[in-house]
Design a protein around this motif. Sequence first.
Motif, mmCIF file in Angstrom:
data_model
loop_
_atom_site.group_PDB
_atom_site.id
_atom_site.type_symbol
_atom_site.label_atom_id
_atom_site.label_comp_id
_atom_site.label_asym_id
_atom_site.label_seq_id
_atom_site.Cartn_x
_atom_site.Cartn_y
_atom_site.Cartn_z
ATOM 1 N N THR A 256 0.845 -1.202 0.000
ATOM 2 C CA THR A 256 0.000 0.000 0.000
ATOM 3 C C THR A 256 0.874 1.242 0.000
ATOM 4 O O THR A 256 1.895 1.298 0.697
ATOM 5 C CB THR A 256 -0.905 0.017 1.247
ATOM 6 N N TRP A 257 0.461 2.232 -0.794
ATOM 7 C CA TRP A 257 1.150 3.515 -0.844
ATOM 8 C C TRP A 257 0.167 4.651 -0.559
ATOM 9 O O TRP A 257 -1.049 4.457 -0.635
ATOM 10 C CB TRP A 257 1.778 3.756 -2.218
ATOM 11 N N ALA A 264 3.587 7.512 -9.249
ATOM 12 C CA ALA A 264 4.783 6.676 -9.242
ATOM 13 C C ALA A 264 4.413 5.200 -9.190
ATOM 14 O O ALA A 264 5.079 4.360 -9.814
ATOM 15 C CB ALA A 264 5.666 7.049 -8.052
ATOM 16 N N VAL A 265 3.361 4.881 -8.453
ATOM 17 C CA VAL A 265 2.927 3.488 -8.356
ATOM 18 C C VAL A 265 2.427 2.996 -9.711
ATOM 19 O O VAL A 265 2.750 1.873 -10.134
ATOM 20 C CB VAL A 265 1.839 3.318 -7.283
ATOM 21 N N PHE A 272 6.682 -3.214 -13.947
ATOM 22 C CA PHE A 272 6.551 -4.568 -13.404
ATOM 23 C C PHE A 272 5.827 -5.470 -14.395
ATOM 24 O O PHE A 272 6.255 -6.607 -14.649
ATOM 25 C CB PHE A 272 5.797 -4.485 -12.077
ATOM 26 N N ALA A 273 4.728 -4.972 -14.970
ATOM 27 C CA ALA A 273 3.954 -5.758 -15.925
ATOM 28 C C ALA A 273 4.772 -6.094 -17.167
ATOM 29 O O ALA A 273 4.578 -7.145 -17.793
ATOM 30 C CB ALA A 273 2.686 -5.010 -16.322
ATOM 31 N N GLN A 274 5.685 -5.211 -17.528
ATOM 32 C CA GLN A 274 6.500 -5.423 -18.725
ATOM 33 C C GLN A 274 7.686 -6.347 -18.481
ATOM 34 O O GLN A 274 8.052 -7.128 -19.365
ATOM 35 C CB GLN A 274 7.038 -4.091 -19.239
ATOM 36 N N THR A 275 8.309 -6.254 -17.310
ATOM 37 C CA THR A 275 9.623 -6.872 -17.132
ATOM 38 C C THR A 275 9.713 -7.934 -16.045
ATOM 39 O O THR A 275 10.713 -8.650 -15.988
ATOM 40 C CB THR A 275 10.676 -5.789 -16.819
ATOM 41 N N PHE A 317 10.722 -0.504 -8.766
ATOM 42 C CA PHE A 317 10.184 0.183 -9.946
ATOM 43 C C PHE A 317 9.410 1.432 -9.540
ATOM 44 O O PHE A 317 9.453 2.458 -10.227
ATOM 45 C CB PHE A 317 9.270 -0.756 -10.738
ATOM 46 N N VAL A 318 8.696 1.351 -8.438
ATOM 47 C CA VAL A 318 7.949 2.511 -7.949
ATOM 48 C C VAL A 318 8.914 3.595 -7.469
ATOM 49 O O VAL A 318 8.675 4.798 -7.647
ATOM 50 C CB VAL A 318 6.989 2.103 -6.817
ATOM 51 N N GLY A 319 10.004 3.160 -6.876
ATOM 52 C CA GLY A 319 10.991 4.105 -6.365
ATOM 53 C C GLY A 319 10.731 4.539 -4.940
ATOM 54 O O GLY A 319 11.462 5.356 -4.392
#
Length: 491
Positions: A256-257, A264-265, A272-275, A317-319
Amino acid sequence: MSQFDRRTVLKTAGALAATSLAGCTDAKKVTTGAANNLTSVAAAPNWNSFARSLAGRLYLQASAGYANTHLLFNPRWDAVRPTAVVKAANATDVQKAINFARANKLVLVPKSGGHSYVGASTISNGMQLDVGAIRGISYANGVVTIGAGARLYDVHAFLDKCGRSLPTGTCPTVGIAGLALGGGMGIHTRAFGLTCDRILSMGVITADGKPHNVSATVEPDLFWALRGSGGGNLGVVTSFRISTIPATKLGFFRLTWTESQAAAVVRGWQMFAQTAPITSWGNLHIDARSNGTLSIHVLGISTTGSAAAAAAQLESFVGVRASTRSITVKTHMEAVKYLGGGTTSPRTGFLAGSDVLKGPMNAATITALLGAVKAAARAKTPASAILDPLGGQAAKQPAGGASWAWRSALGVVQWYSGTPAHPTTAQLKTAQTFITNGHRAVRAYSAGGYVNYVETGRSVSTYYGASLPRLQTVKKKYDPANFFHTTYTLA
């Protein structure tokens, strides 16, 4: 868990006009000449004879039990009253119902679990053909044979005893037929493909009342078409043979963010979906809160049995590290119950739609998407944008091919708004405003819609992409008189 979490993988099927489902007469008018001083009489179908011919049951509007028999998952459609409901006991009953409806010029719609978003498995002044009693399940040598009326929880509970599973959605009362014929996304989509990709053969009754057992080598054009075109278009499927997968433990993560990190999420989720490896899956929930703010979380799994690495990769990935994080391990049936909210589903009111994302959204589109949900939150509209990833095995065409058109897509956005069981016009309008705003926000990145999330006000062609011309050819071959026709079927 929340209703939105329970519908994580399969948000199973709203519309604005129940009467748009293709009306028809349930009696042929025979008028004699006035000189004979006779009035018009109705040459009604011979319901008594038809009922006696069935192994299952026939319900007319005056029959005891009719009131509950015709209902769907969404209470919005309760007022839609079919002329007749056939509770088929076997494939022969399905044949008889199709032949009877065709002979008496009745529009027929099949029903499995009854979760259609637009109430497509009920119809005013027509016949509802309910295959829910055709729900037998057997297993041998890695292959499960399933009756078209079997519900997802029952399928998983049966297979668990064999140490096997299927890539499916999660809602426990969804029928296997509607899910599989429209594609079938779920937590195993990236690792094992769609539900429809694992179908080996199907028993189906076509518009002429004839049975077929189709596969990659027997009537391959119909086999191809049925895998992804949705239910009620080309025939009534009565059984499936499906290749199973191992029923292993799964690693789960829930991150959760804060709302300030929402953009950013979304960007991180797209990466994430790509890699991410195909062993990882996670869907993103952007939920409108009644206080005007947004709730942002990702629910994900890893088929390796540990979700720590997948969660860490998403956070990278979100950072930004998640505000709250939960990592657990669940057995196959623990996962089924967790994702489905238990062993059954209460009937629920909702309005929903979808967009298939053809690629990662840019910053302006992400802002617009978040803005659509934020506007719903400010209006105190129960609303969510739920993003499911594709890729991995789902990007590959299965043996024998499938008409599901979105192999190269990044993922699917579902626009979901909860409603009262019997919403007012104003409540439906508010929910529809959110969905319309969502479509508008991602329009530049939308390839079309997901047919299992069919909605009103959208061209049927947008659910089939490049598969549409071939689907229309198969439709003309197997249903030349367009017997299966409603607002939502192939023309």
